[in-house]
Write a protein that holds these residues in place. Structure first.
Motif, short mmCIF file in Angstrom:
data_model
loop_
_atom_site.label_atom_id
_atom_site.label_comp_id
_atom_site.label_asym_id
_atom_site.label_seq_id
_atom_site.Cartn_x
_atom_site.Cartn_y
_atom_site.Cartn_z
N GLY A 216 0.80 -1.22 0.00
CA GLY A 216 0.00 0.00 0.00
C GLY A 216 0.83 1.26 0.00
N LYS A 217 0.13 2.38 0.15
CA LYS A 217 0.78 3.69 0.15
C LYS A 217 1.06 4.12 1.58
CE LYS A 217 -0.71 6.97 -2.58
NZ LYS A 217 -1.56 8.09 -3.11
N TYR A 218 2.35 4.30 1.90
CA TYR A 218 2.78 4.78 3.21
C TYR A 218 2.82 6.31 3.20
CZ TYR A 218 4.25 0.13 4.80
OH TYR A 218 4.28 -1.20 5.20
N ALA A 219 2.85 6.87 4.36
CA ALA A 219 3.07 8.31 4.53
C ALA A 219 4.31 8.50 5.40
CB ALA A 219 1.86 8.98 5.19
N VAL A 220 5.22 9.37 4.97
CA VAL A 220 6.48 9.56 5.68
C VAL A 220 6.71 11.06 5.87
CG1 VAL A 220 8.95 9.06 5.73
CG2 VAL A 220 7.39 7.51 4.52
N LYS A 221 7.15 11.42 7.07
CA LYS A 221 7.46 12.83 7.34
C LYS A 221 8.68 12.91 8.26
CE LYS A 221 4.07 13.05 11.12
NZ LYS A 221 2.85 13.72 11.62
N ALA A 222 9.37 14.04 8.22
CA ALA A 222 10.55 14.27 9.07
C ALA A 222 10.35 15.57 9.84
CB ALA A 222 11.81 14.34 8.22
N THR A 223 10.98 15.65 11.02
CA THR A 223 10.83 16.81 11.89
C THR A 223 12.18 17.20 12.49
OG1 THR A 223 8.56 16.24 12.49
CG2 THR A 223 9.72 17.73 13.96
N PHE A 224 12.47 18.48 12.44
CA PHE A 224 13.63 19.02 13.16
C PHE A 224 13.09 19.83 14.32
CE2 PHE A 224 16.56 22.78 13.56
CZ PHE A 224 17.53 22.11 14.28
N PRO A 225 13.44 19.49 15.58
CA PRO A 225 12.82 20.13 16.74
C PRO A 225 13.29 21.55 17.00
CG PRO A 225 14.49 18.58 17.45
CD PRO A 225 14.35 18.40 15.97
N SER A 233 11.21 22.91 12.21
CA SER A 233 10.60 22.78 10.89
C SER A 233 10.19 21.34 10.64
CB SER A 233 11.55 23.25 9.78
OG SER A 233 12.74 22.49 9.78
N ASP A 234 9.18 21.16 9.76
CA ASP A 234 8.69 19.85 9.37
C ASP A 234 8.76 19.74 7.85
OD1 ASP A 234 7.61 18.80 12.00
OD2 ASP A 234 6.46 20.66 11.83
N SER A 235 9.01 18.54 7.40
CA SER A 235 9.00 18.31 5.96
C SER A 235 7.55 18.12 5.49
CB SER A 235 9.80 17.06 5.61
OG SER A 235 9.09 15.88 6.01
N GLU A 236 7.35 18.24 4.19
CA GLU A 236 6.08 17.83 3.62
C GLU A 236 6.01 16.31 3.67
OE1 GLU A 236 5.56 19.42 -0.25
OE2 GLU A 236 5.45 21.51 0.42
N ILE A 237 4.81 15.77 3.66
CA ILE A 237 4.63 14.33 3.74
C ILE A 237 4.90 13.70 2.37
CG2 ILE A 237 3.02 12.44 4.20
CD1 ILE A 237 1.63 14.23 6.19
N ALA A 238 5.73 12.66 2.36
CA ALA A 238 6.00 11.88 1.15
C ALA A 238 5.18 10.60 1.20
CB ALA A 238 7.48 11.56 1.04
N TYR A 239 4.84 10.06 0.01
CA TYR A 239 3.96 8.90 -0.06
C TYR A 239 4.57 7.76 -0.89
CZ TYR A 239 0.50 12.17 1.76
OH TYR A 239 -0.18 13.10 2.53
N PRO A 240 5.51 7.02 -0.33
CA PRO A 240 6.07 5.88 -1.06
C PRO A 240 5.04 4.74 -1.17
CG PRO A 240 6.96 5.96 1.15
CD PRO A 240 6.16 7.20 0.99
N VAL A 241 5.04 4.08 -2.31
CA VAL A 241 4.11 2.98 -2.56
C VAL A 241 4.87 1.66 -2.47
CG1 VAL A 241 2.56 1.90 -4.22
CG2 VAL A 241 2.62 4.40 -3.99
#
Length: 243
Positions: A216-225, A233-241
């Protein structure tokens, strides 16, 4: 009766470097000439700012043209900059080094070549009045991913001027495929797992991976505190399949 002595100061050149002789009565004092000199672009800056160290050595002192001079940087605890640097001297006797102030406190700089040494140059680094804005980007995967594989992702942490921010920790999260809402693409209904952190390299780049145990399609995000220099800052969400 008080005797009044006239103070006479005579300036002359010694090996192309100035020295001062001051005579008071029958006594004289010669100040030690400096064959290596250092200057710094600012005397006081905020943490995270960049500064420039510039130096000069009398060219005739060099054993060979283009020799390197030893620049000693003394920095506060927690700084990565407190080491020795070997800087190449040009044909005019000039050398320079640009650095980033990565710790609050008192810094000092000294240049050496053989038996010669420059005066110590101080620098005061203070807290920031306002943190710098940051941008966090996320990319990947760069190949087809099948169930059971690891999903490889990478990203960059930069300031608003596009400069990479090194040696900072970034956390990342991935959301499992949303089976309860297979058609609505609602990230809030995913089961999120937070992993990491990973540390950016010297130019702000980072990589991480996570196991793909489901299709399926995952959602991935990264965060710098954020920290005392750079803002959160936060990254936009990426959607690897995952196939």
């Amino acid at each position: 009766m008080m005797r009044i002595y006239n103070i006479i100061c005579v300036s002359f050149l010694l090996l192309t470097t100035s020295a001062i002789v001051c005579a008071t009565g029958n006594e004289s004092q010669i100040s030690e000439p400096f064959f290596i000199d250092l200057t710094i672009s600012e005397n006081s800056i905020e943490i995270g700012d960049t500064f420039l160290i510039e130096g000069y050595i009398v060219p005739s002192l060099l054993s060979h043209p283009g020799d390197r001079i030893l620049l000693q940087v003394t920095s506060p605890k927690g700084s990565r900059a407190g080491v020795y640097y070997q800087q190449r001297v040009n044909s005019e006797g000039l050398f320079s080094l640009e650095m980033n102030a990565d710790a609050i406190g008192d810094w000092s700089f000294n240049a050496r070549y053989g038996e010669y040494s420059s005066p110590s140059v101080p620098l005061k680094v203070t807290p920031r009045l306002r943190v710098k804005e940051t941008e966090l980007t996320l990319s990947g995967p760069f190949n087809t991913v099948f169930k059971g594989d690891n999903v490889q992702m990478s990203g960059w942490l930069r300031d608003i001027e596009g400069n990479g921010i090194g040696y900072r920790q970034v956390s990342y999260s991935f959301g499992l495929p949303s089976y309860s809402c297979a058609l609505c693409e609602d990230d809030t209904r995913r089961i999120w797992q937070t992993l990491g952190p990973v540390t950016t390299d010297e130019i702000g780049y980072f990589e991480f991976s996570f196991p793909a145990r489901d299709n399926g399609k995952y959602a991935v995000k990264a965060t710098f505190p954020g920290d005392e220099i750079y803002g959160q800052s936060d990254s936009e969400i990426a959607y690897p399949v995952v196939l």
